[in-house]
Design a protein around this motif. Structure first.
Motif, PDB file in Angstrom:
ATOM      1  N   ILE A  78       0.856   3.486   0.481  1.00 22.08           N
ATOM      2  CA  ILE A  78      -0.568   3.690   0.693  1.00 22.08           C
ATOM      3  C   ILE A  78      -0.831   3.398   2.167  1.00 22.08           C
ATOM      4  N   ASP A  79      -1.602   4.274   2.786  1.00 18.05           N
ATOM      5  CA  ASP A  79      -1.778   4.195   4.232  1.00 18.05           C
ATOM      6  C   ASP A  79      -0.391   4.212   4.873  1.00 18.05           C
ATOM      7  N   ASP A  80      -0.082   3.217   5.691  1.00 27.84           N
ATOM      8  CA  ASP A  80       1.214   3.210   6.379  1.00 27.84           C
ATOM      9  C   ASP A  80       2.161   2.139   5.858  1.00 27.84           C
ATOM     10  N   PHE A  81       1.912   1.615   4.653  1.00 25.27           N
ATOM     11  CA  PHE A  81       2.829   0.598   4.165  1.00 25.27           C
ATOM     12  C   PHE A  81       3.193   0.817   2.705  1.00 25.27           C
ATOM     13  N   LYS A  82       4.366   0.268   2.368  1.00 27.50           N
ATOM     14  CA  LYS A  82       4.917   0.389   1.031  1.00 27.50           C
ATOM     15  C   LYS A  82       4.521  -0.852   0.238  1.00 27.50           C
ATOM     16  N   ARG A 115       8.598  -4.518   1.591  1.00 28.65           N
ATOM     17  CA  ARG A 115       7.459  -3.968   0.838  1.00 28.65           C
ATOM     18  C   ARG A 115       6.393  -5.059   0.690  1.00 28.65           C
ATOM     19  N   LYS A 116       5.140  -4.667   0.811  1.00 29.36           N
ATOM     20  CA  LYS A 116       4.038  -5.608   0.621  1.00 29.36           C
ATOM     21  C   LYS A 116       3.932  -5.942  -0.864  1.00 29.36           C
ATOM     22  N   ALA A 174      -2.156   7.830  -3.138  1.00 34.22           N
ATOM     23  CA  ALA A 174      -0.911   7.138  -2.833  1.00 34.22           C
ATOM     24  C   ALA A 174       0.280   8.021  -3.168  1.00 34.22           C
ATOM     25  N   CYS A 175       1.378   7.781  -2.487  1.00 35.40           N
ATOM     26  CA  CYS A 175       2.640   8.453  -2.784  1.00 35.40           C
ATOM     27  C   CYS A 175       3.465   7.488  -3.630  1.00 35.40           C
ATOM     28  N   VAL A 176       3.716   7.839  -4.881  1.00 41.11           N
ATOM     29  CA  VAL A 176       4.397   6.950  -5.809  1.00 41.11           C
ATOM     30  C   VAL A 176       5.912   7.132  -5.693  1.00 41.11           C
ATOM     31  N   VAL A 177       6.607   6.027  -5.505  1.00 41.31           N
ATOM     32  CA  VAL A 177       8.067   6.025  -5.369  1.00 41.31           C
ATOM     33  C   VAL A 177       8.711   5.883  -6.742  1.00 41.31           C
ATOM     34  N   ASP A 178       8.228   4.905  -7.508  1.00 43.44           N
ATOM     35  CA  ASP A 178       8.697   4.680  -8.875  1.00 43.44           C
ATOM     36  C   ASP A 178       7.601   3.931  -9.620  1.00 43.44           C
TER      37      ASP A 178
END
Length: 104
Positions: free
Chosen positions: A12-16, A69-70, A2-6
């Motif tokens: 993850i995949d195509d959703f936040k 965001r989900k 995953a790309c961590v924002v904060d």
């Protein structure tokens, strides 16, 4: 991976995803140096937890927040809430539905 924002948000995949059961210090922008430092710790720890093994995302009462965001409860392979882990380590607090300041 995953790309961590904060400390409570990641891609993850195509959703936040916004971890639904916690609140962590803001990084964009932080309101004081204490908030920034704690926010960086929360972000780094979330990255470690997400990269330590498989996680599951559980739906909560609402699918998305006002930012699209989900909203999910995130659990590790042992079934532990990643949010609860972050709270127990002092880099997050339980979400009570309202924002509270982090700065002393």
């Amino acid at each position: 991976m995953a790309c961590v924002v904060d400390g409570d948000t990641f891609w993850i995949d195509d959703f936040k995803v916004r971890i639904s059961d916690i609140d962590t210090p803001e990084l964009s922008p932080p309101r004081c140096e204490y908030e920034r430092q704690l926010g960086l710790k929360a972000k780094a720890r979330l990255r470690e937890l997400l990269n330590s093994g498989r996680v599951t995302l559980e739906h909560v009462d609402r699918d998305e927040d006002r930012y699209g965001r989900k909203l999910r409860t995130v659990r590790n392979e042992q079934g532990e809430s990643i949010g609860a882990i972050l709270v127990s380590e002092g880099v997050a607090r339980q979400w009570d539905g309202a924002r509270h300041p982090w700065c002393p």
